[in-house]
Write an enzyme that holds these catalytic residues in place. Structure first.
Site, PDB file in Angstrom:
ATOM      1  N   THR A 239       0.845  -1.197   0.082  1.00 55.77           N
ATOM      2  CA  THR A 239       0.081  -0.074  -0.082  1.00 55.77           C
ATOM      3  C   THR A 239       0.752   1.171  -0.017  1.00 55.77           C
ATOM      4  O   THR A 239       0.825   2.049  -0.647  1.00 55.77           O
ATOM      5  CB  THR A 239      -0.849   0.095   1.188  1.00 55.77           C
TER       6      THR A 239
ATOM      7  N   ASN B 278      -3.838 -11.281   3.446  1.00 56.41           N
ATOM      8  CA  ASN B 278      -4.883 -10.131   3.456  1.00 56.41           C
ATOM      9  C   ASN B 278      -5.603  -9.812   2.311  1.00 56.41           C
ATOM     10  O   ASN B 278      -4.926  -9.684   1.085  1.00 56.41           O
ATOM     11  CB  ASN B 278      -3.983  -8.909   3.836  1.00 56.41           C
ATOM     12  N   GLU B 279      -6.975  -9.924   2.271  1.00 56.18           N
ATOM     13  CA  GLU B 279      -7.687  -9.544   1.213  1.00 56.18           C
ATOM     14  C   GLU B 279      -7.664 -10.254  -0.283  1.00 56.18           C
ATOM     15  O   GLU B 279      -7.933  -9.674  -1.165  1.00 56.18           O
ATOM     16  CB  GLU B 279      -7.533  -8.015   1.003  1.00 56.18           C
TER      17      GLU B 279
ATOM     18  N   GLU C 169     -10.256  -5.138   9.694  1.00 54.59           N
ATOM     19  CA  GLU C 169      -9.550  -3.903   9.102  1.00 54.59           C
ATOM     20  C   GLU C 169     -10.807  -2.997   8.681  1.00 54.59           C
ATOM     21  O   GLU C 169     -11.904  -3.313   8.185  1.00 54.59           O
ATOM     22  CB  GLU C 169      -8.937  -4.159   8.041  1.00 54.59           C
TER      23      GLU C 169
ATOM     24  N   ARG D 215     -15.199   3.837   2.706  1.00 51.48           N
ATOM     25  CA  ARG D 215     -15.807   2.662   2.189  1.00 51.48           C
ATOM     26  C   ARG D 215     -16.599   1.990   3.162  1.00 51.48           C
ATOM     27  O   ARG D 215     -16.219   2.004   4.499  1.00 51.48           O
ATOM     28  CB  ARG D 215     -15.070   1.809   1.279  1.00 51.48           C
TER      29      ARG D 215
END
Length: 666
Positions: A91, A179-180, A256, A378
Site C-alpha cells: 500500500t 490479506n484481502e 480492518e 468505504r
C-alpha cells in the site's frame, strides 16, 4: 392568515414536544448478556504505515507511543495488528521479510518487532495479531501464489510466530491467512496443524480478512475448516454482517476498518462504526487501518491513521480526533467485558452500546453522528437522519443500585468550528434508577462507573516543517537500531544497512538492495526496485550517490529526482531517472519502467566497482555527472514538475549505495 398563524404555532409546539419528550431506553442484564467484547485496535503495516515513526527522536517517539498504547492516557488500544513482512509493496511501501531467502532467518528486520515490544511495554495485556500481505518469492517457488506448497507457507508463517517469542518474548495471539486475497481451505487446516505441532495451540486463526463470503459458506460446509478457524474477520463491512456468519457462532470482527482521512469527518466515521459495528453487525472487535499515519503524506491514503506522525525531521506530530473517540470506549471497557443485549439505535438517530464486566461495572457509549459528518472511505453510506433529542436510560438488573456515573463528552461542532474531545464533565447523579440526557447532533458520550479515565497530555511538539533541503547519509552505523536507513521509503524491493567486509576502504558501511526475486505480491510491484525519500514538492535539486553493482553484465542502478508515484501505482512512476549499467552504458529516462528515454550512451561502468552519480534537475533541463565529470547534459524534462528523490536497481538484484546526498532549491 389566522390559519397560517395557527399552523406555525402548532409546528413550533410539535418540534418542542419532539425535543422535550425523552425517549426511554432500558439497560438491563437480567434478560441475558450479549457477545464478549474483544477490543479496539490499530493496524501497522499493509504496508509500511509506521515507516517514519521509528525515526523520531525522543521524547517525541515515546509520546506518540503513549498516545496510542498507554492505558488510561490516550487511545489505550487493546489490539495491535501488524503485517508479517513479505518484501513486497503492500500500500505505502514494502515491509521486509524475516526470510528473504529459504536459508535466511533474521528476526530483527523492519520495525514491527520493535512496535509490538513498545506496545507490550505499555500494556502487557494487549492482543497481538500477525497477518501476511505478501510472501518472499521462494515461498511461491516462482509463482505469484502461496498455496501450491502449503507446508512451506505454513512453516514460514509459524517461524515468524516462533521468532517473535524466541527473540522478542512476544506471544502472538492471532494469525491471519492472506490479506484481502483468496484463502485456501487446505492451507488453513495445515496452518492449524503446524501451529499445534509447534506448541502454539494458544494461537488462534482469523479468516479470511476479506469479505464475509465465501469464507462463511466454507465454514458452514466444512467442519474441519470450522474447527481450525476461531474468528471470522471481515474488512470494511459497513457495520453489517450476514446471517450465515451469525449461524457459525464464531467471533465476528471488523478486522480492518476506517481507512479514512483523520480530520473531524474521519473522527465521526470512527465514532459511528465503533458503536454500530456491534449494534448492526454483532462485531466484537474493530481494528483501524491504520494505527498511525507515519508515512509520506503524498503516498496513497495520506493521513488515514488514528493520529499523524509524518515529520521525524522536526518531531512534529498531531493527536487527531480518532484518538479521543477511541478513548471513549477503550478507557472504560476491556476485552473480556460483555455487551448487554440492550443496545441499539436511538429513535432520532445515533446509537448506544453498553458493556459490563459482570462485577457491577457499567459503561455506556452514545454517538449521534450525522450522515455527512461520519462518512468513511468505504463502503458507500446510505442516507439517514439524526436530530437533537432527549433520552432517558433506565437501569435495571444489577445496575439498578448505581448511584453515580462518570461522564465524558466529545462534540465535533461543525457549525462553529469549536470542537472539543474527551472532556470530563461533572459526575451524573442517578435518581430512581434512571437518568436523562439532552443530546445534540455530532456528539459522543461515555457514561461509566469506571473512574480511572484520563485525557493524557504532553507539551506541544515542535512546529511542523518541510523535509530538510540539504540532506546527507553515509550509512556509517556499525550497530543500527533498525535494518533500514532513516527516511527512505522502499516502494519495491528492500534496502538494508550492510557491512561490506570485502571493502576495507570508505565503503564498509552501505545501504544494500537485498531482494533478488519477485515476491508473491499483494499489489502490482514494479519490475525495478526503488526507495523514495524527501519532499514531494521538490522541483529543482541535485542528487548524488555512490553506487556499486553486484550483477555482471545485466546489472543496473539509478538515482532519481521528481519521482511522482509510489504505493500501488509505483509501476507507473515518472520522474528523471539516471541509470548506469554493468555493460558499460547509461540511460536517462522519464519513467521508472524505462520506456521514455531522454538520453543514452556509453559510461564505462562495470559491476564490482564504485561509481559516483550526480543528477541535477533545474526547470526543464537535467544534467548528469559520472565520478565528477559530465556524462550528459541538458536533457529536456517536460514533466513531472515535482516529486521525491530516489535510488534503485534495474531488476531484483543486489546493489549497494553510499554517501547519498540531496541539495534542493525547492
Amino acid at each position: 392568515m389566522i390559519y397560517k398563524l395557527y399552523f406555525a404555532i402548532a409546528l413550533c409546539f410539535s418540534l418542542c414536544f419532539d425535543l422535550c419528550i425523552a425517549e426511554s431506553y432500558v439497560l438491563d442484564d437480567k434478560v441475558g448478556l450479549g457477545r464478549t467484547f474483544d477490543g479496539i485496535g490499530g493496524l501497522s503495516g499493509g504496508g509500511a504505515t509506521s515507516r517514519l515513526l521509528v525515526n523520531y527522536a525522543e521524547p517525541y517517539r515515546s509520546q506518540i507511543l503513549d498516545y496510542l498504547f498507554k492505558p488510561n492516557f490516550g487511545a489505550s488500544l487493546h489490539i495491535l495488528k501488524v503485517e508479517i513482512g513479505g518484501d513486497a509493496q503492500t500500500t505505502d511501501g514494502t515491509e521486509p521479510s524475516h526470510m528473504h531467502y529459504e536459508n535466511d532467518e533474521n528476526f530483527f528486520r523492519g520495525y514491527e518487532w520493535w512496535l509490538m515490544r513498545e506496545a507490550k511495554k505499555r500494556n502487557p495485556n494487549i492482543t497481538l495479531i500477525g497477518l501476511p500481505w505478501a510472501f518472499p518469492g521462494w515461498v511461491g517457488h516462482g509463482k505469484n501464489w502461496p498455496y501450491d506448497f502449503p507446508d512451506i507457507t505454513a512453516s514460514y508463517v509459524v517461524s515468524w510466530i516462533l521468532g517473535a517469542k524466541h527473540y522478542h518474548d512476544l506471544n502472538i495471539d492471532y494469525v491471519g491467512i492472506w490479506n484481502e486475497r483468496n484463502f485456501d481451505s487446505k492451507y488453513i487446516k495445515l496452518l492449524r496443524y503446524t501451529l499445534d505441532k509447534s506448541g502454539l495451540e494458544r494461537v488462534r486463526i482469523i479468516a479470511s480478512d476479506n469479505l464475509w463470503q465465501p469464507i462463511t459458506y466454507s465454514l458452514c460446509v466444512d467442519q474441519e475448516l470450522a474447527d481450525a478457524v476461531d474468528v471470522i474477520g471481515a474488512h470494511y463491512p459497513g457495520t453489517t454482517t450476514v446471517i450465515e456468519a451469525l449461524k457459525t457462532q464464531k467471533k465476528l470482527w471488523s478486522s480492518e476498518d476506517y481507512s479514512t482521512f483523520n480530520d473531524e469527518v474521519g473522527g465521526g466515521c470512527w465514532a459511528r462504526i465503533l458503536n454500530q459495528n456491534y449494534v448492526n453487525g454483532l462485531m466484537t472487535a474493530t481494528i483501524s487501518w491504520n494505527l498511525v499515519a507515519s508515512y509520506y503524506e503524498d503516498l496513497p491514503f495520506g493521513r488515514d491513521g488514528l493520529m499523524t506522525a509524518e515529520e521525524p525531521w522536526t518531531g512534529n506530530y498531531v493527536v487527531e480526533s480518532p484518538i479521543w473517540i477511541t478513548a471513549h470506549t477503550t478507557q472504560f471497557s476491556q476485552p473480556g467485558w460483555t455487551y448487554l443485549q440492550t443496545v441499539g439505535h436511538l429513535v432520532h438517530g445515533g446509537s448506544y452500546v453498553a458493556l459490563t464486566d459482570s462485577n457491577g461495572n457499567l459503561t455506556v457509549v452514545i454517538e449521534t453522528m450525522t450522515h455527512d459528518h461520519s462518512v468513511c472511505i468505504r463502503p458507500p453510506l446510505l442516507p439517514f437522519n439524526v436530530t437533537a433529542q432527549n433520552v432517558t436510560f433506565q437501569l435495571k438488573g444489577s445496575f439498578a443500585l448505581i448511584k453515580e456515573l462518570q461522564v465524558w463528552q466529545s462534540r465535533f461542532d461543525f457549525k462553529t468550528k469549536k470542537p472539543f474531545f474527551f472532556k470530563k464533565l461533572s459526575p451524573l447523579k442517578i435518581s430512581d434508577g434512571s437518568f436523562t440526557l439532552s443530546l445534540d447532533v455530532d456528539e459522543v458520550y461515555t457514561l461509566t462507573t469506571i473512574s480511572t479515565g484520563l485525557k493524557g497530555t504532553y507539551p506541544d511538539p515542535p512546529t511542523s516543517g518541510p523535509f530538510p533541503k540539504v540532506y546527507f547519509d553515509d550509512f556509517n552505523v556499525a550497530n543500527p537500531s533498525f535494518s533500514e536507513a532513516p527516511d527512505f521509503a522502499d516502494q519495491t524491493g528492500v534496502f538494508e544497512y550492510y557491512i561490506n567486509l570485502t571493502d576495507p576502504g570508505p565503503h564498509v558501511f552501505t545501504l544494500r538492495q537485498v531482494v533478488t526475486q519477485m515476491p508473491v505480491t499483494w499489489a502490482t510491484d514494479a519490475d525495478q526496485t526503488i526507495s523514495v525519500i524527501g519532499d514531494y514538492k521538490w522541483q529543482n535539486l541535485t542528487v548524488t550517490c555512490d553506487v556499486f553493482m553486484e550483477t555482471v553484465k545485466t546489472g543496473g542502478v539509478f538515482i532519481a529526482a521528481r519521482v511522482d508515484k509510489g504505493g500501488q501505482s509505483v509501476r507507473s512512476a515518472k520522474g528523471v531517472f539516471f541509470w548506469v549499467f554493468a555493460d558499460g552504458s547509461y540511460k536517462v529516462t522519464n519513467d521508472l519502467v524505462g520506456k521514455t528515454v531522454l538520453a543514452e550512451g556509453l559510461s564505462g561502468t562495470r559491476a564490482y566497482g564504485w561509481h559516483t552519480l550526480t543528477l541535477t534537475v533545474e526547470g526543464q533541463y537535467a544534467t548528469g555527472l559520472l565520478n565528477g565529470y559530465p556524462l550528459w547534459k541538458d536533457a529536456v524534462v517536460l514533466g513531472p514538475k515535482n516529486g521525491w528523490a530516489a535510488i534503485g536497481t534495474h531488476s531484483f538484484e543486489l546493489a549497494q549505495f553510499d554517501n547519498f546526498a540531496v541539495e534542493a532549491k525547492l
